[in-house]
Scaffold this active site. Sequence first.
Site, PDB file in Angstrom:
ATOM      1  N   TYR A 137      -2.721  -0.131  10.650  1.00  0.00           N
ATOM      2  CA  TYR A 137      -2.706  -0.524   9.245  1.00  0.00           C
ATOM      3  C   TYR A 137      -1.421  -0.066   8.553  1.00  0.00           C
ATOM      4  O   TYR A 137      -0.742  -0.846   7.867  1.00  0.00           O
ATOM      5  CB  TYR A 137      -3.925   0.075   8.527  1.00  0.00           C
ATOM      6  CG  TYR A 137      -4.030  -0.291   7.067  1.00  0.00           C
ATOM      7  CD1 TYR A 137      -4.464  -1.554   6.668  1.00  0.00           C
ATOM      8  CD2 TYR A 137      -3.712   0.636   6.076  1.00  0.00           C
ATOM      9  CE1 TYR A 137      -4.567  -1.882   5.324  1.00  0.00           C
ATOM     10  CE2 TYR A 137      -3.818   0.328   4.731  1.00  0.00           C
ATOM     11  CZ  TYR A 137      -4.240  -0.931   4.364  1.00  0.00           C
ATOM     12  OH  TYR A 137      -4.345  -1.256   3.029  1.00  0.00           O
ATOM     13  N   SER A 193       0.848  -1.199   0.000  1.00  0.00           N
ATOM     14  CA  SER A 193       0.000   0.000   0.000  1.00  0.00           C
ATOM     15  C   SER A 193       0.877   1.240   0.000  1.00  0.00           C
ATOM     16  O   SER A 193       2.010   1.208   0.488  1.00  0.00           O
ATOM     17  CB  SER A 193      -0.901   0.020   1.244  1.00  0.00           C
ATOM     18  OG  SER A 193      -1.581   1.255   1.361  1.00  0.00           O
TER      19      SER A 193
END
Length: 706
Positions: A596, A583
């Site tokens: 996250y 990501s």
Amino acid sequence: MSVEAKTFKYVSYLWDDAKAAALEGDEVALLIYRSNLLGADLRLTNYGGGNTSCKVMANDPLTNEQKEILYVKGSGGDLGTLKKEGLAALYVDRLRSLKAIYRGIEQEDEMVELFNHCIYDLNSKAPSIDTPLHAFLPFKHIDHLHPDAAIAVAAAKDGKKITAELFGGSIGWVPWQRPGFDLGLQLKQCLDENPGIRGIMLGSHGLFTWGDTAYESYLNTLEVIEKCAEYIEAHIGKNGPVFGGEKVTALSKEERLKKAAALAPVLRGFCSSYVKMVGHFTDDEKVLEFINSNDLDRLAPMGTSCPDHFLRTKISPLVLNLAPDAALDDVTAIREKIAPLFEDYRKMYADYYNACKHPDSPAMRDPNPVIIIYPGVGLFAFSKDKQTARVAAEFYTNAINVMRGAEAISAYTSLPRQEAFNIEYWLLEEAKLQRMPKPRPLSGRIALITGSGGGIGKAIAKKFAAEGACVIINDINAERVEVTRNEFQKQFGKDTAAAVMLDVTSSDSVKAAMDAAVLAFGGVDIIVNNAGISISKSITDHSIEEWDRLYDILVKGQFIVSKQGVAVMRKQEMGGDIINIVSKNAVVSGPNNAGYGSAKAAQAHLSRLLAAELGADKIRVNSVNPDAVIADSNIWAGGWAEGRAKAYGITVEELPAYYAKRTLMNEMILPEDIANACFVFVSGLLNKSTGNVLNVDGGVAAAFLR
């Protein structure tokens, strides 16, 4: 005999009067209907095997006269799925007129090009080599099949005598000859010398039957095959146990699958020394009866008799000298034990080629075996794709049925080596191979994409499948797995995808998924760690349980899947690819993202560490960094969208536009964009690249790597 009064035990009677009545008057449609029924029973013919025909009167567009037209299955078609566009349509009188210019069997291959001058429907399929076999026989409807029971009679030492006695002279006999123009003439001669016969047995090859209508031909075909099967079954066991009785005791089903899963990647590596192969495994009861028998060592080297069987399965199988209960944990030891068997097989194949080749023979092809037998465990088949491997296993199972029957009624005979070579390296077969489409970039490769039940994972799996790969659909959600499996089957066919449940946080679940992949396709080449969740909360609101869940799925999951994937790849010794879907959050710092973002950063560094560790194994490890892929993604469930909207001071509905606006290109990112990035890494163009990161975020300057 009426339909109701006729029952079959060894073939499937599938004719539906209502369906056939709806086609009445359209002989071509009835031909297709009959063909599909015959092709649905693998005891009658395998995928791509056999051909059927009908003759109809039609208007000649050049002369306006009525002409007899032959509709016959075209080159490369399959009876079970045949449609009208798969038929070749030719003028019967022109085909028969070719006899006047036929120069003899040594030049019969030149006749094939002349078939094109006989074509009636210019949009029809290219005529096959079997076209004259149908043209010279006068019957309206003809079936040429390769039924196990009939070939067992045809391949028996006393096949001609048995045929005459069994059918009382109502079935003719033509000795073995390669399919072609001359065989068509021999069929006509056999009919002329035996008027009134209902069919012809082709020595070592198959069966011709016919009728005045589609139904009469269908019924005649079934009755002849049923009679052959009845005769064989009546003789089973009369001359001793089948295949000489059991020599090796089969392992339990569970143990067979365990052994097959452990060994298949090793075998695949050996079979892929020329080109990457895909595997198929079967432990069918008929297969086990043969491979565990006393007669295996005598019959297996003989090879098959029917040309259709032989072309799929090669000259003979490779039989492993492993005990069923052999320990397979020491991969090096197993490889050292198996390597000489492959060397011997390749030498045998080269000797066969050199002894039988002609001055104009094509170059020797891949000398590796297609069929590999492991007594007590099962049969492996390896070929260029899953369908070809599966069909090869099916054909060899048919060959086993043929050997079983022939041995029961007499003694099995196979094609002489020279005849086998003449079929395998036939210039017409070579021309057909040369006309085949170029393999797609991922042909022969097997990919496991975690979380491929939807979103990014499904998009990657679809992209890979479209480019030729076999894929293992998986998800923790059973409904998503089932829906996606059905979707793939409709779009790509039954041989492209296997489906399993997978929890990336469970080592046992991952092992089961890897074993399923190996049993379905023979190994694994590409791992895409895509499964994930997202939790967006401030540090004070973030619970420890949520933190652990993020790290379990994203980091621990990537570790477990990579670890077990690498174990399979190392068994294959073929290299491989690991792609980690990370990501932009692994690089960019933002609010409400401690869990996250830090887990994604751990994924990114684990990718670099594995790239450094696995380079010597030719296993490339690369990462793709997406951002804000909203469509059909699980990460937007569970409050992530609400959390990100809150962090940015906007509504959930405004998120897509917000994400697009903050990119340099003002673009939304779709699952397909990530799939394309993954394909770039595995396409073959970046085989010397590892440890790389590819951003797919529309251009987020803060995520630039530096």
